[in-house]
Design a protein around this motif. Sequence first.
Motif, PDB file in Angstrom:
ATOM      1  N   VAL A  25      -7.229  12.356  -6.301  1.00 37.54           N
ATOM      2  CA  VAL A  25      -6.366  11.540  -5.433  1.00 37.54           C
ATOM      3  C   VAL A  25      -4.995  11.325  -6.059  1.00 37.54           C
ATOM      4  N   SER A  26      -4.870  11.609  -7.357  1.00 39.38           N
ATOM      5  CA  SER A  26      -3.597  11.391  -8.048  1.00 39.38           C
ATOM      6  C   SER A  26      -2.684  12.605  -8.022  1.00 39.38           C
ATOM      7  N   ARG A  27      -3.176  13.711  -7.505  1.00 41.52           N
ATOM      8  CA  ARG A  27      -2.375  14.929  -7.528  1.00 41.52           C
ATOM      9  C   ARG A  27      -1.140  14.773  -6.641  1.00 41.52           C
ATOM     10  N   GLU A  28      -0.096  15.468  -7.002  1.00 41.38           N
ATOM     11  CA  GLU A  28       1.157  15.421  -6.246  1.00 41.38           C
ATOM     12  C   GLU A  28       1.385  16.743  -5.515  1.00 41.38           C
ATOM     13  N   LYS A  29       2.170  16.666  -4.450  1.00 35.71           N
ATOM     14  CA  LYS A  29       2.519  17.878  -3.723  1.00 35.71           C
ATOM     15  C   LYS A  29       3.342  18.798  -4.618  1.00 35.71           C
ATOM     16  N   ALA A  30       3.261  20.073  -4.346  1.00 29.35           N
ATOM     17  CA  ALA A  30       4.004  21.052  -5.134  1.00 29.35           C
ATOM     18  C   ALA A  30       5.490  20.725  -5.119  1.00 29.35           C
ATOM     19  N   GLY A  31       6.085  20.695  -6.306  1.00 35.79           N
ATOM     20  CA  GLY A  31       7.513  20.428  -6.407  1.00 35.79           C
ATOM     21  C   GLY A  31       7.867  18.962  -6.538  1.00 35.79           C
ATOM     22  N   TYR A 171      -9.823   7.780 -16.522  1.00 33.61           N
ATOM     23  CA  TYR A 171      -9.715   7.948 -15.078  1.00 33.61           C
ATOM     24  C   TYR A 171      -8.474   7.284 -14.490  1.00 33.61           C
ATOM     25  N   SER A 172      -7.796   6.429 -15.266  1.00 28.13           N
ATOM     26  CA  SER A 172      -6.662   5.695 -14.685  1.00 28.13           C
ATOM     27  C   SER A 172      -5.300   6.132 -15.191  1.00 28.13           C
ATOM     28  N   ILE A 173      -5.231   6.758 -16.352  1.00 26.65           N
ATOM     29  CA  ILE A 173      -3.924   6.954 -16.976  1.00 26.65           C
ATOM     30  C   ILE A 173      -3.064   7.988 -16.256  1.00 26.65           C
ATOM     31  N   TYR A 174      -3.669   9.012 -15.684  1.00 23.01           N
ATOM     32  CA  TYR A 174      -2.863  10.052 -15.038  1.00 23.01           C
ATOM     33  C   TYR A 174      -2.265   9.569 -13.719  1.00 23.01           C
ATOM     34  N   GLY A 175      -3.092   8.987 -12.869  1.00 24.34           N
ATOM     35  CA  GLY A 175      -2.618   8.626 -11.543  1.00 24.34           C
ATOM     36  C   GLY A 175      -2.048   7.237 -11.415  1.00 24.34           C
ATOM     37  N   GLY A 176      -2.244   6.373 -12.417  1.00 21.09           N
ATOM     38  CA  GLY A 176      -1.719   5.014 -12.331  1.00 21.09           C
ATOM     39  C   GLY A 176      -2.451   4.189 -11.282  1.00 21.09           C
ATOM     40  N   LEU A 177      -1.710   3.337 -10.593  1.00 26.49           N
ATOM     41  CA  LEU A 177      -2.318   2.413  -9.637  1.00 26.49           C
ATOM     42  C   LEU A 177      -3.040   3.142  -8.506  1.00 26.49           C
ATOM     43  N   LYS A 178      -2.515   4.289  -8.075  1.00 24.35           N
ATOM     44  CA  LYS A 178      -3.149   5.022  -6.983  1.00 24.35           C
ATOM     45  C   LYS A 178      -4.553   5.457  -7.377  1.00 24.35           C
ATOM     46  N   ALA A 179      -4.705   5.953  -8.592  1.00 23.44           N
ATOM     47  CA  ALA A 179      -6.025   6.374  -9.056  1.00 23.44           C
ATOM     48  C   ALA A 179      -6.980   5.194  -9.130  1.00 23.44           C
ATOM     49  N   VAL A 180      -6.479   4.063  -9.604  1.00 24.55           N
ATOM     50  CA  VAL A 180      -7.307   2.866  -9.733  1.00 24.55           C
ATOM     51  C   VAL A 180      -7.721   2.351  -8.359  1.00 24.55           C
ATOM     52  N   ALA A 181      -6.736   2.161  -7.479  1.00 26.74           N
ATOM     53  CA  ALA A 181      -6.994   1.516  -6.187  1.00 26.74           C
ATOM     54  C   ALA A 181      -7.878   2.366  -5.268  1.00 26.74           C
ATOM     55  N   LEU A 182      -7.635   3.665  -5.209  1.00 30.01           N
ATOM     56  CA  LEU A 182      -8.380   4.501  -4.274  1.00 30.01           C
ATOM     57  C   LEU A 182      -9.796   4.812  -4.748  1.00 30.01           C
ATOM     58  N   THR A 183     -10.062   4.640  -6.035  1.00 32.48           N
ATOM     59  CA  THR A 183     -11.441   4.793  -6.517  1.00 32.48           C
ATOM     60  C   THR A 183     -12.177   3.455  -6.534  1.00 32.48           C
ATOM     61  N   ASP A 184     -11.449   2.372  -6.345  1.00 31.42           N
ATOM     62  CA  ASP A 184     -12.083   1.049  -6.403  1.00 31.42           C
ATOM     63  C   ASP A 184     -13.057   0.827  -5.249  1.00 31.42           C
ATOM     64  N   ILE A 185     -12.887   1.532  -4.147  1.00 34.03           N
ATOM     65  CA  ILE A 185     -13.855   1.385  -3.056  1.00 34.03           C
ATOM     66  C   ILE A 185     -15.228   1.879  -3.521  1.00 34.03           C
TER      67      ILE A 185
END
Length: 524
Positions: A25-31, A171-185
Amino acid sequence: MSLSPLDITTFAIYCVLLVGIAWWVSREKAGHEKNSTDYFLASKSLPWWAIGASLIAANISAEQIIGMSGSGFAIGLGIASYEWMAAVTLLIIGKYFLPIFLKKGISTMPQFLEQRYDHRVRTVMAIFWLALYTFVNLTAILWLGSLAINAITGLDLIYGLVFLAVFSIGYSIYGGLKAVALTDIIQVVLLIVGGLLVSYLALDQIAENAGQAGAFQGFSIMLADVPHKFDMILDPSNEHYISLPGISVLVGGLWIMNFSYWGFNQYITQRTLAAKSLAEAQKGIAFAAYLKLLMPLIVVLPGMAAAMLKPDLAHPDQAYPEMMKLVPQGLLGITFAALVAAIASSLGSMVNSISTIFTMDIYSKMINTEATEHRKVVVGRTVACLAMLIAVIVARPLLGNFPQAFQFIQNFTGFFTPGIVSIFLLGFFWKRATALSALVAAIASVILSALCYWLFPEFPFIDRVGVVFLLCIALSVIVTLLAGTREQPNAIHLDDIDFHTSKSFNILSLGVVLILIVLYTVWW
């Protein structure tokens, strides 16, 4: 107690899946390179379900599961006031405080304080929050979590500390808050399922010991055999009155503590600041409020059951791990994963908030004002790792000798909460409040609380918080009036802010209030 091969496999699958999903969920679009808004505020795109789940996942950790169960063992259902009163607090914050924060477009609480007061208040409070989060909150979550892992698996405490730290960072350091929040469910679902399973088995064991069967029957036996454990409002003669001083839990200092934690705490509010919109944030808050009503079944009831099943425990904080021993092999892996999920989500949230405050309020404002977006993300990740390392090192020396860690944490943070709440409330609602008055309140809060703690050790800390809050307000007003100041140029104009809420939010809020009225009426 030990984990069977099936339990270990279940737990390992959970760990691998969580890390994998977080990175996916932390991945970014190309570029597109991740910037500070992406990393610290999840690109301001969080939906209501992620906000609500993440608020609870960040809040419910070892501090609550282990610590509050320990207080349930020692005190009883009365400790649930922290959960149930928080539900109302959330709704008030969603309606009256959050619109102000989102209108200002802030990323951190110190940033708001600079907008309302000046850079001195921002810096002082940023340093304070960094110290509090690192040396109190982060260490408490790690220490109590390692205690639970030790009780369940026998793993040495230091290895438990290291595992929790590495897993949470992983699990949290790469994506930051997005990784934390979207896996919290995922974390919340595990927490609820695993927690309810432990509560069910504990109540069923009480029934079985009495020659009966079923969780409902066990609950009835508890009501009959230990009715004092269900007192929500403690009498002054109760030995635990100093921890829950009667009616004060409804009308006193607990409100101040709740406003500070749920309204002015970066660790919590960062999720709402990352919402798609105000309406989405308010729906998430309403969702979280209902989850708070459920939490005592998970974090208090097992401790109360342990008071009947294991009344001779050496320490109250052993209650929840003891109740987990009732879970049969094969299911223990799920409940163990639920416990680790609660701990890991709180750790991930905490280090993300620490890195956010340091990067946005210290590094970008005082150390490198020309920092690029990429540099800010790198600094944020570095600080997250460093904060976790410090917490691992100091956790045992700071918290190893406290029998009820939850009460210790509340007592200690109560030194600071009166000043924090007074600063924000006067900043919101009094246009003449000055930066000097804010600094006076912050300093007075610590000094007055410490004096009260040492001079009147039998004075309940919840009452102390309420009294010191009123004194901080009075001192701030006096300082402002003596300076002869008028309306501040950076005062907040409330007529520019829309406080209206949707019909659904209002109906949900009414539902929470009615449920609480019933609960307190039944177990007054």
